[in-house]
Write a protein that holds these residues in place. Sequence first.
Motif, PDB file in Angstrom:
ATOM      1  N   ALA A   1     -31.211 -26.648  -0.836  1.00 12.68           N
ATOM      2  CA  ALA A   1     -30.885 -27.890  -0.161  1.00 12.68           C
ATOM      3  C   ALA A   1     -30.006 -28.754  -1.064  1.00 12.68           C
ATOM      4  O   ALA A   1     -29.106 -29.423  -0.594  1.00 12.68           O
ATOM      5  N   ILE A   2     -30.276 -28.719  -2.339  1.00 10.32           N
ATOM      6  CA  ILE A   2     -29.480 -29.512  -3.277  1.00 10.32           C
ATOM      7  C   ILE A   2     -28.099 -28.883  -3.436  1.00 10.32           C
ATOM      8  O   ILE A   2     -27.096 -29.576  -3.480  1.00 10.32           O
TER       9      ILE A   2
ATOM     10  N   GLN B   1     -20.668 -28.215   0.196  1.00  9.01           N
ATOM     11  CA  GLN B   1     -19.925 -28.892   1.261  1.00  9.01           C
ATOM     12  C   GLN B   1     -18.941 -29.903   0.680  1.00  9.01           C
ATOM     13  O   GLN B   1     -17.827 -30.053   1.168  1.00  9.01           O
ATOM     14  N   THR B   2     -19.342 -30.575  -0.384  1.00 16.17           N
ATOM     15  CA  THR B   2     -18.466 -31.544  -1.028  1.00 16.17           C
ATOM     16  C   THR B   2     -17.253 -30.835  -1.628  1.00 16.17           C
ATOM     17  O   THR B   2     -16.122 -31.289  -1.479  1.00 16.17           O
TER      18      THR B   2
ATOM     19  N   GLN C   1     -11.535 -29.314  -1.235  1.00 14.22           N
ATOM     20  CA  GLN C   1     -10.513 -28.280  -1.130  1.00 14.22           C
ATOM     21  C   GLN C   1      -9.694 -28.450   0.151  1.00 14.22           C
ATOM     22  O   GLN C   1      -8.471 -28.323   0.146  1.00 14.22           O
ATOM     23  N   LEU C   2     -10.400 -28.743   1.243  1.00 16.24           N
ATOM     24  CA  LEU C   2      -9.698 -28.951   2.518  1.00 16.24           C
ATOM     25  C   LEU C   2      -8.796 -30.183   2.448  1.00 16.24           C
ATOM     26  O   LEU C   2      -7.669 -30.165   2.950  1.00 16.24           O
ATOM     27  N   GLN C   3      -9.256 -31.243   1.816  1.00 16.23           N
ATOM     28  CA  GLN C   3      -8.438 -32.449   1.666  1.00 16.23           C
ATOM     29  C   GLN C   3      -7.209 -32.168   0.808  1.00 16.23           C
ATOM     30  O   GLN C   3      -6.113 -32.639   1.106  1.00 16.23           O
ATOM     31  N   GLN C   4      -7.392 -31.372  -0.257  1.00 13.73           N
ATOM     32  CA  GLN C   4      -6.262 -31.005  -1.092  1.00 13.73           C
ATOM     33  C   GLN C   4      -5.259 -30.163  -0.305  1.00 13.73           C
ATOM     34  O   GLN C   4      -4.048 -30.349  -0.438  1.00 13.73           O
ATOM     35  N   GLN C   5      -5.774 -29.229   0.507  1.00 11.02           N
ATOM     36  CA  GLN C   5      -4.888 -28.406   1.323  1.00 11.02           C
ATOM     37  C   GLN C   5      -4.123 -29.258   2.333  1.00 11.02           C
ATOM     38  O   GLN C   5      -2.922 -29.079   2.539  1.00 11.02           O
TER      39      GLN C   5
END
Length: 153
Positions: free
Chosen positions: A5-6, A12-13, A18-22
Amino acid sequence: MSKKAIQKPHDQTDAMKQLQQQVEELTNNWKRSLADYQNLLKRTESDKKDFVRFATATILTKLIPALDLLEMAASHSTDQGLHMAVKNFQDVLRSERLQEVVPQLGDPFDAAAHECTETVALPPDESVKENTIAELVLKGYKIDAFIIRPAKV
């Protein structure tokens, strides 16, 4: 279970970063490509204008000697038809942005716009300045700032 859970939010972060950088990289690439395309359009338009200007200059260069002959004939003739033909020819050439380069006596010599055919000695009284136009032999022509034929002085 608590370890997973941790770790899950941590994964996800990282995935979000990575998605934001892409997205940021793709956005920057898209902006660069758009700027390159706009520059290409501007360069193409500029190249078209240059091509038309140089093509016009080439044709006008071939017509200028005919104009010289007509003007010379008109200066020795009283035939109104010839004078009208010369004026019409001049008007057509002016409509193509052809401009005369006609330096006046005493103007400073400009090697970019004038061609020196002969130099003359200065008179003893030095009323004439050095490197100035003493006589116009043949007028020159230009389109905008582009000299087609320098004035012969």
